[in-house]
Design a protein around this motif. Structure first.
Motif, PDB file in Angstrom:
ATOM      1  N   ALA A 148       0.846  -1.202   0.000  1.00 17.15           N
ATOM      2  CA  ALA A 148       0.000   0.000   0.000  1.00 17.15           C
ATOM      3  C   ALA A 148       0.878   1.246   0.000  1.00 17.15           C
ATOM      4  N   GLU A 149       1.541   1.496  -1.106  1.00 14.66           N
ATOM      5  CA  GLU A 149       2.381   2.684  -1.228  1.00 14.66           C
ATOM      6  C   GLU A 149       1.605   3.754  -1.998  1.00 14.66           C
ATOM      7  N   LEU A 150       0.759   4.460  -1.282  1.00 16.80           N
ATOM      8  CA  LEU A 150      -0.130   5.457  -1.878  1.00 16.80           C
ATOM      9  C   LEU A 150       0.259   6.837  -1.367  1.00 16.80           C
ATOM     10  N   PRO A 151       0.483   7.801  -2.258  1.00 15.96           N
ATOM     11  CA  PRO A 151       1.007   9.104  -1.832  1.00 15.96           C
ATOM     12  C   PRO A 151       0.075   9.896  -0.932  1.00 15.96           C
ATOM     13  N   ASP A 152      -1.239   9.673  -1.042  1.00 15.45           N
ATOM     14  CA  ASP A 152      -2.173  10.473  -0.251  1.00 15.45           C
ATOM     15  C   ASP A 152      -2.722   9.729   0.966  1.00 15.45           C
ATOM     16  N   PHE A 153      -2.079   8.621   1.342  1.00 16.64           N
ATOM     17  CA  PHE A 153      -2.517   7.862   2.516  1.00 16.64           C
ATOM     18  C   PHE A 153      -1.326   7.482   3.380  1.00 16.64           C
ATOM     19  N   HIS A 154      -1.592   7.358   4.664  1.00 20.33           N
ATOM     20  CA  HIS A 154      -0.653   6.684   5.552  1.00 20.33           C
ATOM     21  C   HIS A 154      -0.951   5.191   5.461  1.00 20.33           C
ATOM     22  N   SER A 155       0.062   4.363   5.622  1.00 19.68           N
ATOM     23  CA  SER A 155      -0.149   2.913   5.565  1.00 19.68           C
ATOM     24  C   SER A 155       0.807   2.214   6.517  1.00 19.68           C
ATOM     25  N   ARG A 156       0.413   1.024   6.909  1.00 22.13           N
ATOM     26  CA  ARG A 156       1.261   0.202   7.767  1.00 22.13           C
ATOM     27  C   ARG A 156       0.996  -1.263   7.447  1.00 22.13           C
ATOM     28  N   ARG A 157       2.045  -2.005   7.199  1.00 21.88           N
ATOM     29  CA  ARG A 157       1.905  -3.444   6.958  1.00 21.88           C
ATOM     30  C   ARG A 157       1.542  -4.130   8.272  1.00 21.88           C
ATOM     31  N   ILE A 158       0.464  -4.930   8.251  1.00 24.99           N
ATOM     32  CA  ILE A 158      -0.061  -5.504   9.482  1.00 24.99           C
ATOM     33  C   ILE A 158       0.200  -7.007   9.585  1.00 24.99           C
ATOM     34  N   TRP A 159      -0.132  -7.753   8.523  1.00 23.46           N
ATOM     35  CA  TRP A 159       0.097  -9.202   8.566  1.00 23.46           C
ATOM     36  C   TRP A 159       0.289  -9.709   7.145  1.00 23.46           C
ATOM     37  N   THR A 160       0.679 -10.967   7.015  1.00 25.67           N
ATOM     38  CA  THR A 160       0.862 -11.586   5.702  1.00 25.67           C
ATOM     39  C   THR A 160       0.149 -12.931   5.668  1.00 25.67           C
ATOM     40  N   GLU A 161      -0.209 -13.350   4.464  1.00 29.43           N
ATOM     41  CA  GLU A 161      -0.815 -14.668   4.261  1.00 29.43           C
ATOM     42  C   GLU A 161      -0.217 -15.296   3.016  1.00 29.43           C
ATOM     43  N   PRO A 162       0.155 -16.563   3.069  1.00 28.65           N
ATOM     44  CA  PRO A 162       0.575 -17.246   1.844  1.00 28.65           C
ATOM     45  C   PRO A 162      -0.621 -17.412   0.905  1.00 28.65           C
ATOM     46  N   LEU A 163      -0.366 -17.414  -0.384  1.00 30.80           N
ATOM     47  CA  LEU A 163      -1.398 -17.756  -1.357  1.00 30.80           C
ATOM     48  C   LEU A 163      -1.524 -19.267  -1.427  1.00 30.80           C
ATOM     49  N   VAL A 164      -2.745 -19.734  -1.606  1.00 28.27           N
ATOM     50  CA  VAL A 164      -2.978 -21.165  -1.811  1.00 28.27           C
ATOM     51  C   VAL A 164      -3.929 -21.333  -2.987  1.00 28.27           C
ATOM     52  N   VAL A 264       1.470 -12.818   0.718  1.00 28.77           N
ATOM     53  CA  VAL A 264       0.809 -11.555   0.372  1.00 28.77           C
ATOM     54  C   VAL A 264       0.734 -10.665   1.620  1.00 28.77           C
ATOM     55  N   PRO A 265       1.235  -9.432   1.527  1.00 29.50           N
ATOM     56  CA  PRO A 265       1.113  -8.535   2.678  1.00 29.50           C
ATOM     57  C   PRO A 265      -0.284  -7.917   2.732  1.00 29.50           C
ATOM     58  N   PHE A 266      -0.767  -7.694   3.930  1.00 32.74           N
ATOM     59  CA  PHE A 266      -2.025  -6.971   4.133  1.00 32.74           C
ATOM     60  C   PHE A 266      -1.706  -5.718   4.951  1.00 32.74           C
ATOM     61  N   SER A 267      -2.194  -4.598   4.473  1.00 33.78           N
ATOM     62  CA  SER A 267      -1.853  -3.311   5.077  1.00 33.78           C
ATOM     63  C   SER A 267      -3.074  -2.562   5.571  1.00 33.78           C
ATOM     64  N   ALA A 268      -2.858  -1.760   6.586  1.00 34.55           N
ATOM     65  CA  ALA A 268      -3.869  -0.802   7.042  1.00 34.55           C
ATOM     66  C   ALA A 268      -3.572   0.537   6.392  1.00 34.55           C
ATOM     67  N   ILE A 269      -4.591   1.201   5.876  1.00 33.37           N
ATOM     68  CA  ILE A 269      -4.410   2.514   5.271  1.00 33.37           C
ATOM     69  C   ILE A 269      -5.437   3.482   5.851  1.00 33.37           C
ATOM     70  N   TRP A 270      -5.032   4.755   5.973  1.00 36.63           N
ATOM     71  CA  TRP A 270      -5.925   5.768   6.501  1.00 36.63           C
ATOM     72  C   TRP A 270      -5.467   7.137   6.021  1.00 36.63           C
ATOM     73  N   SER A 271      -6.363   8.092   6.075  1.00 36.13           N
ATOM     74  CA  SER A 271      -6.068   9.437   5.603  1.00 36.13           C
ATOM     75  C   SER A 271      -5.169  10.159   6.608  1.00 36.13           C
ATOM     76  N   PRO A 272      -4.155  10.887   6.130  1.00 34.42           N
ATOM     77  CA  PRO A 272      -3.313  11.664   7.059  1.00 34.42           C
ATOM     78  C   PRO A 272      -4.085  12.786   7.740  1.00 34.42           C
ATOM     79  N   PHE A 273      -5.259  13.141   7.204  1.00 37.60           N
ATOM     80  CA  PHE A 273      -6.071  14.196   7.797  1.00 37.60           C
ATOM     81  C   PHE A 273      -6.989  13.671   8.901  1.00 37.60           C
ATOM     82  N   ASN A 274      -7.078  12.363   9.026  1.00 38.44           N
ATOM     83  CA  ASN A 274      -7.923  11.764  10.056  1.00 38.44           C
ATOM     84  C   ASN A 274      -7.051  11.460  11.277  1.00 38.44           C
ATOM     85  N   GLN A 275      -7.193  12.262  12.315  1.00 32.63           N
ATOM     86  CA  GLN A 275      -6.379  12.119  13.518  1.00 32.63           C
ATOM     87  C   GLN A 275      -7.121  11.398  14.650  1.00 32.63           C
ATOM     88  N   SER A 276      -8.142  10.638  14.304  1.00 31.32           N
ATOM     89  CA  SER A 276      -8.945   9.966  15.326  1.00 31.32           C
ATOM     90  C   SER A 276      -8.081   9.022  16.170  1.00 31.32           C
TER      91      SER A 276
END
Length: 309
Positions: A148-164, A264-276
């Motif tokens: 999740a390399e998106l210029p207008d979002f913050h992101s963090r890699r959370i977990w991974t899963e193998p493909l089957v 496969v990595p799974f990421s959390a993404i959120w807006s940098p303007f959302n400070q909740s």
């Protein structure tokens, strides 16, 4: 505000000295503030006598309404503090799927247990739809498959899963311990329109590009359970994350890939303007749960779903 608090204390104890002791201030301070308040209001709140004081009728009514107002103010302050700490409020989450006993299901379950004052709203959608909802402030946080390399979002890699790969148990490869992508050349792949379907479609094209015979990819507007049933019925095969093997199914086999370079990595993404603070608390819990899962994880073994006898 101080004058009101001291006035309420005098009304409770009906004694200036006892009220002053309870508040930890001098008797003269309490007496002066109450007298000043009475003068400002132009109303006698207390009748003084040698053994203490007594509320006047005007004073009784005044104290009754002020007490209610102070209670409401106290509640407002406490509620605001809880919201600032992420202990009450709302968290709107976008997900690709929620599979019982999967990492995401455990994460959301533990979050709701740790933060009972938070109303959790869950929306299932594709990654593209989740991004649109984040941009329009209809979601606070989304979990998506892939980097999740998106210029207008913050992101963090959370977990991974193998493909089957999911095969009907009568498939020639069903008895293998693992498969390779060349093994699947010429197969008919079943892919969902929603959830991670678009990403699965692109991944199949990438892995089998240039191989003959070319794969056939059929897309269906169905749920995950229906897609797995279609595999069992022989419509074709499909590709899923390993967590799907936790679903209650019959007549199919889940096999790992021997030549898939990484899970496969799974990421959390959120807006940098959302400070909740609810987002922050969810991410902190996700990091803790991710560390626990990493320390306990073992090799993914293939799973066979047998038909009931």
């Amino acid at each position: 505000m101080v004058s009101l608090i001291q006035t309420l204390a005098v009304a409770e104890y009906l004694n200036f000295r006892r009220a002053a002791v309870a508040l930890g201030v001098s008797v003269s301070s309490v007496s002066t503030r109450v007298k000043t308040l009475e003068e400002d209001l132009g109303i006698l709140l207390f009748e003084r006598h040698a053994r203490g004081v007594r509320l006047t009728e005007a004073g009784r009514r005044f104290v009754k309404h002020v007490s209610a107002g102070v209670d409401q103010l106290d509640h407002a302050v406490k509620t605001a503090a809880m919201a600032a700490a992420g202990e009450c409020g709302r968290l709107r989450i976008g997900i690709h799927a929620l599979i019982p006993r999967s990492f995401l299901a455990e994460l959301i379950g533990q979050y709701r247990e740790a933060c009972p004052g938070i109303e959790v709203e869950i929306t299932e959608s594709t990654a593209r739809d989740a991004l649109m909802q984040l941009r329009s402030d209809r979601l606070d946080l989304a979990f998506i498959a892939g980097p999740a390399e998106l210029p207008d979002f913050h992101s963090r890699r959370i977990w991974t899963e193998p493909l089957v790969v999911v095969l009907p148990e009568r498939h020639p490869l069903a008895g293998h311990s693992a498969v390779t992508w060349p093994d699947l050349a010429g197969e008919t792949f079943l892919v969902r329109h929603g959830s991670t379907g678009p990403q699965v479609h692109d991944h199949i094209i990438l892995r089998l590009a240039g191989r003959l015979p070319p794969p056939s990819i059929q897309r269906f507007d169905v749920g995950r359970g229906t897609l797995l049933f279609m595999v069992e019925q022989g419509f074709g095969i499909t590709i899923v994350g390993a967590a799907s093997a936790l679903l209650p199914t019959t007549g199919i086999v889940f096999l790992p890939f021997a030549d898939e370079p990484e899970p496969v990595p799974f990421s959390a993404i959120w807006s940098p303007f959302n400070q909740s603070p609810t987002i922050r608390n969810m991410l902190v819990l996700a990091s803790k749960l991710g560390c626990i899962c990493d320390s306990n994880s073992g090799d993914i073994q293939h799973r066979r779903r047998e038909r009931p006898q």
